[in-house]
Motif scaffolding. Sequence first.
Motif, mmCIF file in Angstrom:
data_model
loop_
_atom_site.group_PDB
_atom_site.id
_atom_site.type_symbol
_atom_site.label_atom_id
_atom_site.label_comp_id
_atom_site.label_asym_id
_atom_site.label_seq_id
_atom_site.Cartn_x
_atom_site.Cartn_y
_atom_site.Cartn_z
ATOM 1 N N PRO A 1 -62.057 -5.907 -51.181
ATOM 2 C CA PRO A 1 -61.983 -4.461 -51.439
ATOM 3 C C PRO A 1 -63.353 -3.791 -51.301
ATOM 4 C CG PRO A 1 -61.095 -5.739 -53.290
ATOM 5 C CD PRO A 1 -61.745 -6.707 -52.379
ATOM 6 N N ASN A 2 -63.377 -2.480 -51.293
ATOM 7 C CA ASN A 2 -64.636 -1.725 -51.246
ATOM 8 C C ASN A 2 -65.551 -2.194 -52.372
ATOM 9 O OD1 ASN A 2 -62.785 1.169 -50.340
ATOM 10 N ND2 ASN A 2 -64.151 0.044 -49.025
ATOM 11 N N GLY A 3 -66.812 -2.380 -52.023
ATOM 12 C CA GLY A 3 -67.802 -2.745 -53.045
ATOM 13 C C GLY A 3 -67.747 -4.198 -53.469
ATOM 14 N N SER A 4 -66.961 -5.040 -52.760
ATOM 15 C CA SER A 4 -66.843 -6.442 -53.188
ATOM 16 C C SER A 4 -68.022 -7.295 -52.711
ATOM 17 C CB SER A 4 -65.516 -7.036 -52.704
ATOM 18 O OG SER A 4 -65.417 -6.905 -51.309
ATOM 19 N N GLY A 5 -68.899 -6.724 -51.890
ATOM 20 C CA GLY A 5 -70.112 -7.445 -51.501
ATOM 21 C C GLY A 5 -70.125 -7.967 -50.073
ATOM 22 N N LYS A 6 -69.209 -7.501 -49.247
ATOM 23 C CA LYS A 6 -69.113 -8.005 -47.871
ATOM 24 C C LYS A 6 -70.385 -7.711 -47.076
ATOM 25 C CE LYS A 6 -65.454 -5.462 -47.096
ATOM 26 N NZ LYS A 6 -65.330 -4.809 -48.407
ATOM 27 N N THR A 7 -70.807 -6.424 -47.113
ATOM 28 C CA THR A 7 -71.996 -6.031 -46.334
ATOM 29 C C THR A 7 -73.242 -6.733 -46.886
ATOM 30 O OG1 THR A 7 -70.949 -3.920 -45.930
ATOM 31 C CG2 THR A 7 -73.294 -4.036 -45.474
ATOM 32 N N THR A 8 -73.298 -6.859 -48.191
ATOM 33 C CA THR A 8 -74.451 -7.522 -48.805
ATOM 34 C C THR A 8 -74.520 -8.978 -48.340
ATOM 35 O OG1 THR A 8 -74.158 -6.077 -50.702
ATOM 36 C CG2 THR A 8 -75.568 -8.001 -51.025
ATOM 37 N N LEU A 9 -73.367 -9.643 -48.280
ATOM 38 C CA LEU A 9 -73.350 -11.031 -47.800
ATOM 39 C C LEU A 9 -73.827 -11.093 -46.347
ATOM 40 C CD1 LEU A 9 -72.667 -14.021 -48.183
ATOM 41 C CD2 LEU A 9 -70.295 -13.503 -47.569
ATOM 42 N N PHE B 1 -63.767 -7.260 -42.010
ATOM 43 C CA PHE B 1 -62.575 -6.494 -41.619
ATOM 44 C C PHE B 1 -61.976 -5.806 -42.831
ATOM 45 C CE2 PHE B 1 -62.511 -9.816 -38.310
ATOM 46 C CZ PHE B 1 -62.275 -9.065 -37.171
ATOM 47 N N HIS B 2 -61.474 -4.591 -42.629
ATOM 48 C CA HIS B 2 -60.619 -3.982 -43.648
ATOM 49 C C HIS B 2 -59.158 -4.154 -43.255
ATOM 50 C CE1 HIS B 2 -63.264 -2.434 -46.613
ATOM 51 N NE2 HIS B 2 -64.010 -1.830 -45.709
ATOM 52 N N ASP B 3 -58.939 -4.308 -41.937
ATOM 53 C CA ASP B 3 -57.567 -4.460 -41.459
ATOM 54 C C ASP B 3 -57.166 -5.938 -41.568
ATOM 55 O OD1 ASP B 3 -55.255 -4.790 -39.950
ATOM 56 O OD2 ASP B 3 -55.753 -3.098 -38.648
ATOM 57 N N GLY C 1 -78.662 -9.751 -53.974
ATOM 58 C CA GLY C 1 -78.307 -8.350 -54.152
ATOM 59 C C GLY C 1 -79.539 -7.484 -54.045
ATOM 60 N N TYR C 2 -79.606 -6.479 -54.902
ATOM 61 C CA TYR C 2 -80.667 -5.482 -54.797
ATOM 62 C C TYR C 2 -81.426 -5.418 -56.119
ATOM 63 C CZ TYR C 2 -77.327 -4.485 -51.130
ATOM 64 O OH TYR C 2 -76.465 -4.606 -50.074
ATOM 65 N N GLY C 3 -82.694 -5.806 -56.098
ATOM 66 C CA GLY C 3 -83.504 -5.810 -57.316
ATOM 67 C C GLY C 3 -82.872 -6.711 -58.363
HETATM 68 N N1 LIG Z 1 -79.036 -0.789 -50.883
HETATM 69 C C1 LIG Z 1 -78.394 -0.934 -52.026
HETATM 70 N N2 LIG Z 1 -79.017 -0.802 -53.214
HETATM 71 C C2 LIG Z 1 -78.387 -0.972 -54.375
HETATM 72 N N3 LIG Z 1 -77.076 -1.305 -54.479
HETATM 73 C C3 LIG Z 1 -76.384 -1.440 -53.344
HETATM 74 C C4 LIG Z 1 -77.004 -1.274 -52.067
HETATM 75 N N4 LIG Z 1 -76.065 -1.492 -51.120
HETATM 76 C C5 LIG Z 1 -74.916 -1.772 -51.775
HETATM 77 N N5 LIG Z 1 -75.113 -1.751 -53.097
HETATM 78 C C6 LIG Z 1 -74.099 -2.044 -54.129
HETATM 79 O O1 LIG Z 1 -73.617 -3.363 -53.953
HETATM 80 C C7 LIG Z 1 -72.232 -3.436 -54.170
HETATM 81 C C8 LIG Z 1 -71.553 -4.096 -52.964
HETATM 82 O O2 LIG Z 1 -71.789 -3.271 -51.840
HETATM 83 P P1 LIG Z 1 -71.421 -3.745 -50.380
HETATM 84 O O3 LIG Z 1 -71.843 -2.667 -49.450
HETATM 85 O O4 LIG Z 1 -71.955 -5.107 -50.145
HETATM 86 O O5 LIG Z 1 -69.847 -3.819 -50.504
HETATM 87 P P2 LIG Z 1 -68.743 -3.904 -49.354
HETATM 88 O O6 LIG Z 1 -67.776 -4.952 -49.775
HETATM 89 O O7 LIG Z 1 -69.370 -4.067 -48.034
HETATM 90 O O8 LIG Z 1 -68.066 -2.485 -49.512
HETATM 91 P P3 LIG Z 1 -67.309 -1.533 -48.427
HETATM 92 O O9 LIG Z 1 -65.993 -2.173 -48.146
HETATM 93 O O10 LIG Z 1 -67.110 -0.275 -49.203
HETATM 94 O O11 LIG Z 1 -68.164 -1.373 -47.235
HETATM 95 C C9 LIG Z 1 -71.764 -2.020 -54.440
HETATM 96 O O12 LIG Z 1 -71.588 -1.876 -55.820
HETATM 97 C C10 LIG Z 1 -72.871 -1.154 -53.938
HETATM 98 O O13 LIG Z 1 -73.000 0.016 -54.692
#
Ligand SMILES: Nc1ncnc2c1ncn2[C@@H]1O[C@H](COP(=O)(O)OP(=O)(O)OP(=O)(O)O)[C@@H](O)[C@H]1O
Length: 488
Positions: free
Chosen positions: A35-43, A196-198, A10-12
């Motif tokens: 769902p939004n914020g579930s961590g997809k982009t972070t993964l 994907f969201h769809d 994650g972040y810090g």
């Molecule tokens: N650069 C960042 N620094 C700190 N926290 C972050 C950062 N990027 C994302 N987060 C937090 O990490 C969590 C997961 O974010 P992420 O973008 O991975 O979710 P996601 O599943 O891709 O969401 P979405 O569907 O909305 O794109 C969120 O709570 C977000 O606020």
Amino acid sequence: MLNVTGVSGGYGEQIVVKNISFHLQQQEILGILGPNGSGKTTLMKLISGLLPPQEGTISFKGLKLSDYSSKQLAKEIAVLPQLHSHAFDYTVRETVCMGRYPHQKGMFAPWTEQDEKAVIDAMEQTGVLQFEKHSIQDLSGGERQRVFLAQALAQEPKLLLLDEPTNHLDLSYQKQLLDLLKEWTTSHELTVISIFHDLNVASLYCDRLLLLHHGETVKLASPGAVLKKETVEQVYQARIHTQAHPELPKPQVTLLPKHGQSGDDFITKDLFHISSDHVHLTAPQPLKTLSSAVIGPGLGWHRHFVNRHVPMDYQCDDSYQDMCNYAGEWGWNPSDTVGMMTAVMVEDVVIKEFKTQELSIVIAVTAGVGNAVDVALAHEREHPSSIGTINIWLFVNGKLSDEAFIQAMMTVTEAKVKALQHADVKDPLTNTLATGTATDSVMVAATQSGNSVQYAGPITDLGKMIGKGVVLCTTEAIQQYSKRKKHL
Ligand SMILES: Nc1ncnc2c1ncn2[C@@H]1O[C@H](COP(=O)(O)OP(=O)(O)OP(=O)(O)O)[C@@H](O)[C@H]1O
């Protein structure tokens, strides 16, 4: 080819994704959902090497990501991020050419034939070659998205990471992009991970889906195993219905809005209009229908119902179109209409209402048995002997489950067979008891409001009404038919 083992990151201080593990086969398409914020982009950032894992390892082709130089990694893994905002005024061609950078040896390396071919192929296949000389700032969101996909493909990666690739794309380009990726998995040995969201698009194109919730794996399996009603409803906190795709063994998800169909208008006998031309009913609101009708067959929602009289010698190459035209002439939109045909005098229709405290139904039957058939011996005949059809409509003021629809069809059919037995209707060819005619049709329609009905087999409340009602109406309709024949 890609091994993700116990990865958290994650972040810090903030751990966003927790303990993720999976192994990806070459040429596989893995969809990441959540769902939004579930961590997809972070993964995705962890898999692309942009974020270092705080725990666990990620290895690609047997080597840890951290053991690759950034240029080596770029040769193998391409990333197409979400919402690409490009500040520089490059042309489409210049942008796509940047995809070749990892393949070039040094700053002033010559542009090879292979570089040129990769760039042209990528532009052609994503449909952006026509904009080659345009500035990407002058393109629409969807066109820009395709340019960046071309850049990623020109890179000729072995693993492509995509974040919502179909965002901004119209239906046709969504299909083209995903078909293209699928094709590249075999033609270029490409492996794909995509967010994907769809859910339906993911179900159609992915071999496996990884569903995330609060940064953790909920399920990693085939689309059929992941997109289960209970799982999706729990993770997304939304009511859904799943059903089969019409052509592929992939589930499709439909959202169920908070407010269903408004109004609780009942279907009653009084709504029927009977003339020598047809029996017709327009429902106050669309009804969910399952039928074997000429128009509006299968499962659907319809408002108009017509049982049309046609002459004994009715011959038509395209009875579907003919029936559509007929509905249109009467002002009923064919796509809103269930339409059947019969040579029987439709004024002889028998319509009856049946009620319990919980439920009410209306049954309408027209019957002609000149074409009666014993289904067990039907293999002995070659052509129908003469015109004659039993058309049965069942309207239910209630909310039927899918299984209740099918069971209602079965119960109607069983009751019809019994009515034919009571009336001693015989197959004229075999002289055995008939089970129907060669061209019978059945429709079950439900208002889908009011009381829910899970099952409609013969000993359920609904089944009992159907059994009694269909036998009564069909028997009476056969009597009407016989009376009329005697008078001819
Ligand atoms: N650069 C960042 N620094 C700190 N926290 C972050 C950062 N990027 C994302 N987060 C937090 O990490 C969590 C997961 O974010 P992420 O973008 O991975 O979710 P996601 O599943 O891709 O969401 P979405 O569907 O909305 O794109 C969120 O709570 C977000 O606020």
